[in-house]
Enzyme design. Sequence first.
Site, mmCIF file in Angstrom:
data_model
loop_
_atom_site.group_PDB
_atom_site.id
_atom_site.type_symbol
_atom_site.label_atom_id
_atom_site.label_comp_id
_atom_site.label_asym_id
_atom_site.label_seq_id
_atom_site.Cartn_x
_atom_site.Cartn_y
_atom_site.Cartn_z
ATOM 1 C CB THR A 125 31.505 -15.773 -48.750
ATOM 2 O OG1 THR A 125 31.688 -16.417 -49.996
ATOM 3 C CG2 THR A 125 32.851 -15.597 -48.118
ATOM 4 N NE ARG A 151 33.166 -18.906 -59.385
ATOM 5 C CZ ARG A 151 32.942 -18.279 -58.243
ATOM 6 N NH1 ARG A 151 32.937 -18.944 -57.121
ATOM 7 N NH2 ARG A 151 32.724 -16.982 -58.209
ATOM 8 N N GLY A 210 36.500 -18.993 -56.960
ATOM 9 C CA GLY A 210 36.127 -17.583 -56.818
ATOM 10 C C GLY A 210 37.254 -16.752 -56.226
ATOM 11 C CG ASP A 211 36.022 -13.231 -54.174
ATOM 12 O OD1 ASP A 211 35.137 -14.087 -54.362
ATOM 13 O OD2 ASP A 211 35.952 -12.377 -53.282
ATOM 14 C CB THR A 263 30.847 -11.762 -48.944
ATOM 15 O OG1 THR A 263 29.704 -12.411 -49.526
ATOM 16 C CG2 THR A 263 30.382 -10.506 -48.222
ATOM 17 N N GLY A 264 30.945 -11.606 -52.272
ATOM 18 C CA GLY A 264 30.270 -11.034 -53.435
ATOM 19 C C GLY A 264 30.548 -11.857 -54.678
ATOM 20 N N GLY A 285 32.395 -13.266 -57.116
ATOM 21 C CA GLY A 285 33.842 -13.440 -57.084
ATOM 22 C C GLY A 285 34.601 -13.019 -58.326
HETATM 23 N N1 ASP Z 1 32.885 -14.508 -53.297
HETATM 24 C C1 ASP Z 1 32.356 -15.834 -53.306
HETATM 25 C C2 ASP Z 1 32.661 -16.480 -54.615
HETATM 26 O O1 ASP Z 1 32.533 -15.846 -55.642
HETATM 27 C C3 ASP Z 1 30.913 -15.870 -53.050
HETATM 28 C C4 ASP Z 1 30.461 -14.867 -52.061
HETATM 29 O O2 ASP Z 1 31.206 -14.286 -51.356
HETATM 30 O O3 ASP Z 1 29.286 -14.614 -51.973
HETATM 31 O O4 ASP Z 1 32.982 -17.628 -54.623
#
Ligand code: ASP
Length: 343
Positions: free
Chosen positions: A208, A236, A238-239, A259-260, A262
């Site tokens: 992200t 779907r 995400g966060d 980032t992670g 989600g």
């Molecule tokens: N957080 C993002 C998601 O889950 C992906 C990411 O940040 O790596 O969509």
Amino acid sequence: MKKSILIPASILLTTLAQFTYATQSPIAIAIHGGAGTIEKSRFTPEKEQAYRAKLTEAVEAGYAVLDKGGSSLDAVTTAINILENSPFFNAGRGAVYTHDEEHEMDASIMYGKNRQAGAVASVKHIENPINLARLVMEQSVHVMLSGEGAEEFAKTQGVGLVDNKLFDTKHRYKSLKRAKAKMDKAKKQNKNYQAAHNELEVEYKVGTVGAVALDKEGNISSGTSTGGMTNKRYGRIGDSPVIGAGTFADNNSCAVSATGHGEYFIRYNVASDICARVQYQGKTIDQAGKEVIHNVLMPVGGTGGVIIIDTKGNMSLPFNTKGMYRATKSDSSPTYVGIFKDD
Ligand code: ASP
């Protein structure tokens, strides 16, 4: 008769300039290009150099906006646009593929001065989703718009729609094929969808871009933009477009872009939890960020990282993955670029 006192213009201007200078806030910006399995052994020197150059370009462009007196919102969108326009990162041109071999993008932005926020989810034809999120914040009466509705709104704002193929890249397509092969193998071993999905390595679930910034007026902002998760289905989300999870900004505490994985960041309300610890427990952004990333997310298996800024210009970039693309610059520190854990 009263005597009028004439103050020479030069003295007046100097005093005014000193006053303006004294009331100016420090300026600072931090960016990220995603966290994940980012290890030195996976990079050639040329590839590493290219990533570092792009991160430098983005952080310095955002900083230049602040230096000229621009708002933190402008700095955030400027930096994110550069990352969205690069195929290196999972946002815009580098967005990952969905199960149906398309790209669906999420983005959000928040302004710490007044907690205004805007977000878009599952957009397919928007070249720079962060700019549309900002239009939602500034030109609509809503906070979050999704899919076709968001794109309908884009048209009313004069934002042209682009072909979804614009976001195609060979490396992301290969990644989708690998993810599908892994899922198929797990299904053949009679694992249900959830179990099969759990077996996908973290690299398929993260990536992200984001930015947080503090401007001369002392206002902080944050923004996040993503292609989401490789092989995602069923619309779907995400966060990243969820205010409080992937993005949060409030001048009373801090601004965060995450980032992670989600699903964890939504459930643990990561961005606003960090700022709540700062506001209500008097923690520094560094303490609060590390607590949430290492002590809250890590034990439950939530992988990723955040970038955080406060109104004093402090910045913190904690992550619990092998690496996180990141960069900072402020009026008291030169450009810093990091990719790996020990950078
Ligand atoms: N957080 C993002 C998601 O889950 C992906 C990411 O940040 O790596 O969509």
